[in-house]
Design a protein around this motif. Structure first.
Motif, short mmCIF file in Angstrom:
data_model
loop_
_atom_site.label_atom_id
_atom_site.label_comp_id
_atom_site.label_asym_id
_atom_site.label_seq_id
_atom_site.Cartn_x
_atom_site.Cartn_y
_atom_site.Cartn_z
N ALA A 16 0.66 -1.39 0.00
CA ALA A 16 -0.03 -0.02 -0.19
C ALA A 16 0.84 1.19 0.06
CB ALA A 16 -0.95 -0.10 1.25
N THR A 17 2.10 1.19 0.75
CA THR A 17 2.88 2.40 0.67
C THR A 17 4.38 2.33 0.27
OG1 THR A 17 3.69 2.04 3.03
CG2 THR A 17 1.67 3.36 2.86
N ALA A 18 4.81 2.95 -0.34
CA ALA A 18 6.14 3.00 -1.07
C ALA A 18 7.28 2.49 0.07
CB ALA A 18 6.77 4.43 -1.42
N PRO A 19 8.08 1.37 -0.30
CA PRO A 19 8.89 0.90 0.62
C PRO A 19 10.04 2.05 0.95
CG PRO A 19 8.53 -0.62 -1.07
CD PRO A 19 7.89 0.70 -1.68
N ALA A 20 10.63 1.99 2.23
CA ALA A 20 11.62 2.90 2.77
C ALA A 20 12.98 2.74 1.72
CB ALA A 20 12.13 2.40 4.18
N CYS A 21 13.17 1.87 1.05
CA CYS A 21 14.17 1.98 -0.11
C CYS A 21 14.36 2.52 -1.43
CB CYS A 21 14.88 0.41 -0.32
SG CYS A 21 13.57 -0.61 -1.14
N LEU A 22 12.73 3.13 -1.49
CA LEU A 22 12.31 3.69 -2.68
C LEU A 22 12.49 5.09 -2.35
CD1 LEU A 22 11.29 3.01 -5.66
CD2 LEU A 22 9.10 3.43 -4.58
N GLN A 23 12.94 5.95 -3.49
CA GLN A 23 13.06 7.29 -3.43
C GLN A 23 12.12 7.77 -4.44
OE1 GLN A 23 17.12 9.16 -4.01
NE2 GLN A 23 18.01 7.19 -3.59
N PRO A 52 17.21 -1.78 -3.25
CA PRO A 52 16.79 -2.65 -2.29
C PRO A 52 17.69 -3.55 -1.68
CG PRO A 52 15.95 -3.33 -4.35
CD PRO A 52 16.33 -2.09 -4.50
N GLY A 53 18.05 -3.77 -0.39
CA GLY A 53 18.99 -4.41 0.13
C GLY A 53 18.63 -5.99 0.23
#
Length: 90
Positions: A16-23, A52-53
């Motif tokens: 639902a929300t953009a992942p933290a690794c996505l700018q 992504p890590g």
């Protein structure tokens, strides 16, 4: 959708929300190194950039973009000389 591939990941549903690794809407100067490869071709900018890590982070990024109908360019080390890692403006 002639000419496009469609992938479906049936594990864990949508994101639902953009992942933290996505700018989202990164400043071109900040991601400039991601906008070219050894071909010397260069993109003007991108709508987002992800680094992504983990495999789970990669899955979340791909699910998020799929849910929004976005096209993606996957990039590795960007050592190719034919522009395959350079994002397409379309």
């Amino acid at each position: 959708m002639t000419g496009l591939l469609e992938a479906r990941d049936l594990t864990n549903g949508s994101v639902a929300t953009a992942p933290a690794c996505l700018q989202l809407a990164p400043v071109p100067a900040v991601v400039a190194d991601l906008l070219h490869d050894e071909s010397r071709m260069m993109a003007a900018g991108v709508a987002s950039a992800a680094q992504p890590g983990t495999l789970d982070e990669l899955r979340m990024v791909l699910r998020w973009h799929a849910a929004h109908g976005h096209r993606i360019t996957v990039s590795g080390a960007r050592t190719g000389v034919v522009g395959g890692a350079v994002p397409d403006a379309s």
